[in-house]
Design a protein around this motif. Structure first.
Motif, mmCIF file in Angstrom:
data_model
loop_
_atom_site.group_PDB
_atom_site.id
_atom_site.type_symbol
_atom_site.label_atom_id
_atom_site.label_comp_id
_atom_site.label_asym_id
_atom_site.label_seq_id
_atom_site.Cartn_x
_atom_site.Cartn_y
_atom_site.Cartn_z
ATOM 1 N N PHE A 1 0.643 -1.019 0.153
ATOM 2 C CA PHE A 1 0.075 0.319 0.164
ATOM 3 C C PHE A 1 1.228 1.200 0.123
ATOM 4 O O PHE A 1 0.602 2.586 -0.816
ATOM 5 C CB PHE A 1 -0.929 0.074 1.528
ATOM 6 C CG PHE A 1 -1.932 -0.895 1.209
ATOM 7 C CD1 PHE A 1 -3.784 -0.917 0.443
ATOM 8 C CD2 PHE A 1 -1.898 -2.524 1.264
ATOM 9 C CE1 PHE A 1 -4.251 -1.504 0.369
ATOM 10 C CE2 PHE A 1 -2.773 -3.401 1.541
ATOM 11 C CZ PHE A 1 -4.090 -2.636 0.420
ATOM 12 N N TYR A 2 1.886 1.152 0.603
ATOM 13 C CA TYR A 2 2.691 2.544 0.907
ATOM 14 C C TYR A 2 4.108 2.155 1.343
ATOM 15 O O TYR A 2 4.474 1.067 1.914
ATOM 16 C CB TYR A 2 2.013 3.434 2.415
ATOM 17 C CG TYR A 2 0.925 3.609 2.407
ATOM 18 C CD1 TYR A 2 0.315 5.136 1.738
ATOM 19 C CD2 TYR A 2 -0.238 2.967 3.344
ATOM 20 C CE1 TYR A 2 -1.267 5.521 1.468
ATOM 21 C CE2 TYR A 2 -1.571 3.417 2.872
ATOM 22 C CZ TYR A 2 -1.588 4.691 2.256
ATOM 23 O OH TYR A 2 -3.047 5.396 1.972
ATOM 24 N N ASP A 3 4.649 2.753 0.930
ATOM 25 C CA ASP A 3 6.242 2.475 1.300
ATOM 26 C C ASP A 3 6.179 2.734 2.764
ATOM 27 O O ASP A 3 5.884 2.894 3.669
ATOM 28 C CB ASP A 3 7.545 3.952 0.871
ATOM 29 C CG ASP A 3 6.800 4.944 1.061
ATOM 30 O OD1 ASP A 3 7.258 5.445 1.728
ATOM 31 O OD2 ASP A 3 6.092 6.008 0.505
ATOM 32 N N ASN A 4 7.722 2.456 3.281
ATOM 33 C CA ASN A 4 8.363 2.250 4.377
ATOM 34 C C ASN A 4 7.658 4.139 5.863
ATOM 35 O O ASN A 4 7.126 4.073 6.706
ATOM 36 C CB ASN A 4 9.885 1.754 5.055
ATOM 37 C CG ASN A 4 9.968 0.600 4.456
ATOM 38 O OD1 ASN A 4 8.876 0.208 3.612
ATOM 39 N ND2 ASN A 4 10.634 -0.277 4.584
ATOM 40 N N ALA A 5 8.103 4.776 4.581
ATOM 41 C CA ALA A 5 7.783 6.566 5.769
ATOM 42 C C ALA A 5 6.017 6.686 4.740
ATOM 43 O O ALA A 5 6.024 7.607 6.134
ATOM 44 C CB ALA A 5 9.077 7.068 5.076
ATOM 45 N N HIS A 6 5.614 6.249 4.275
ATOM 46 C CA HIS A 6 3.930 6.368 4.093
ATOM 47 C C HIS A 6 4.423 7.630 3.447
ATOM 48 O O HIS A 6 2.853 8.379 4.115
ATOM 49 C CB HIS A 6 3.340 6.303 5.111
ATOM 50 C CG HIS A 6 2.269 5.268 6.100
ATOM 51 N ND1 HIS A 6 0.983 5.483 6.255
ATOM 52 C CD2 HIS A 6 3.502 3.936 6.153
ATOM 53 C CE1 HIS A 6 0.857 3.858 6.266
ATOM 54 N NE2 HIS A 6 2.076 2.719 6.000
ATOM 55 N N LEU A 7 5.386 7.919 2.645
ATOM 56 C CA LEU A 7 4.887 9.241 2.136
ATOM 57 C C LEU A 7 4.466 8.759 0.746
ATOM 58 O O LEU A 7 3.871 10.013 -0.024
ATOM 59 C CB LEU A 7 6.655 9.290 1.882
ATOM 60 C CG LEU A 7 7.510 10.306 2.081
ATOM 61 C CD1 LEU A 7 9.491 9.945 1.904
ATOM 62 C CD2 LEU A 7 6.890 10.875 3.077
ATOM 63 N N LYS A 8 4.361 7.599 -0.099
ATOM 64 C CA LYS A 8 3.353 7.489 -1.064
ATOM 65 C C LYS A 8 3.330 6.584 -1.196
ATOM 66 O O LYS A 8 3.254 5.375 -0.361
ATOM 67 C CB LYS A 8 4.771 7.612 -2.423
ATOM 68 C CG LYS A 8 4.374 8.276 -3.630
ATOM 69 C CD LYS A 8 5.897 7.168 -4.678
ATOM 70 C CE LYS A 8 5.064 6.117 -5.755
ATOM 71 N NZ LYS A 8 6.461 5.088 -5.914
ATOM 72 N N SER A 9 1.862 6.410 -1.647
ATOM 73 C CA SER A 9 0.677 5.704 -1.499
ATOM 74 C C SER A 9 1.287 4.668 -3.372
ATOM 75 O O SER A 9 1.440 4.708 -4.141
ATOM 76 C CB SER A 9 -0.478 5.625 -1.935
ATOM 77 O OG SER A 9 -1.603 4.766 -2.652
ATOM 78 N N THR A 10 0.673 3.252 -3.239
ATOM 79 C CA THR A 10 0.725 2.912 -4.573
ATOM 80 C C THR A 10 -0.035 2.622 -5.840
ATOM 81 O O THR A 10 -0.693 2.185 -6.579
ATOM 82 C CB THR A 10 1.025 0.252 -4.382
ATOM 83 O OG1 THR A 10 0.029 1.025 -4.070
ATOM 84 C CG2 THR A 10 2.397 0.433 -3.274
ATOM 85 N N GLY A 11 -1.661 3.590 -4.317
ATOM 86 C CA GLY A 11 -3.228 2.975 -5.426
ATOM 87 C C GLY A 11 -3.311 1.899 -5.123
ATOM 88 O O GLY A 11 -4.713 1.927 -5.340
ATOM 89 N N LEU A 12 -3.179 0.894 -4.713
ATOM 90 C CA LEU A 12 -3.524 0.142 -4.086
ATOM 91 C C LEU A 12 -4.814 0.228 -3.254
ATOM 92 O O LEU A 12 -6.324 -0.694 -3.160
ATOM 93 C CB LEU A 12 -2.839 -0.893 -3.260
ATOM 94 C CG LEU A 12 -3.659 -2.556 -2.706
ATOM 95 C CD1 LEU A 12 -4.009 -3.651 -3.921
ATOM 96 C CD2 LEU A 12 -2.916 -3.593 -2.145
ATOM 97 N N SER A 13 -4.984 1.603 -2.198
ATOM 98 C CA SER A 13 -5.883 0.530 -1.350
ATOM 99 C C SER A 13 -7.270 2.037 -2.351
ATOM 100 O O SER A 13 -8.105 0.639 -2.259
ATOM 101 C CB SER A 13 -5.774 1.958 -0.114
ATOM 102 O OG SER A 13 -6.974 2.539 0.705
#
Ligand code: VGL
Ligand code: ZN
Length: 204
Positions: A118-130
């Protein structure tokens, strides 16, 4: 709608691969059988550029499997793995990929690692999956794949955070380290996730 999310069923995580998960290949025939029971099957793919920041080889003097701080986050120094367009990044050759409707790639930013789908480890970027799942009104996600205490675990934690009911199919995953997986498993349960065996799957 019940959805099967396949995490990183890729050659480099299989015995003989660059970041081999013991017995990782054992889950492939089970996953193929499970696919038939779901309305929607999606997959993630670890997909790193060369020189990725999670590789020990990208840091002078760092050893493989050593833990360091990278931009303030804990980061394990991994062997080079799942490099874009290499055979190691391909799905296991026996995985039935025909039922996979969408593939979400992660770890594509050279500077940041991404365990979760769903997100990178820092929660900076979404993959769009959600957003993809929410547009389809999906409520319940079943997880399988590799590695249990890394990409599978972090994907489940993010899924729970996004409000999805999240269920790990325990016999359809394998861990790099079983003690670490045990901690991850407890955390999944504590955060409201479920852990089941494939034989307990009742899909209505
Ligand atoms: C993974 C370590 C590094 C995984 C990916 O798929 O669990 N683990 N990159
Ligand atoms: Zn990786």
């Amino acid at each position: 709608m019940k959805v099967l999310v396949l995490i990183d069923v890729q050659n480099d995580f299989m015995p003989g691969g660059a970041l081999a998960v013991p017995k990782g290949d054992e889950i492939v025939p089970l996953i193929n059988r499970l696919e038939e029971k779901f309305d929607l099957v999606i997959a993630t793919q670890d997909w790193h550029p060369t020189g990725h920041a999670s590789f020990a080889s990208s840091h002078e003097g760092k050893k493989e499997f050593e833990a360091i701080k990278l931009d303030g986050l804990d980061q394990v120094m991994w062997p080079e793995h799942c490099i874009q367009n290499t055979q190691g990044a391909e799905f296991h050759p026996d995985l039935n990929t025909s039922r996979i409707e969408a593939i979400f790639r992660k770890g594509t930013n050279k500077k940041i690692d991404s365990y979760s789908g769903f997100y990178d480890n820092a929660h900076l970027k979404s993959t769009g999956l959600s957003g993809y799942l929410k547009e389809k009104k999906v409520e319940e996600l079943y997880f399988a794949g590799l590695a249990a205490e890394y990409c599978v675990y972090f994907s489940i934690i993010d899924a729970l955070g996004e409000g999805f009911k999240s269920i790990l199919i325990e016999d359809a995953t394998r861990a790099l380290n079983n003690d670490e997986y045990e901690k991850a498993r407890i955390d999944i349960l504590r955060k409201g996730g479920k852990v089941i065996k494939s034989t307990e799957l009742s899909l209505t």
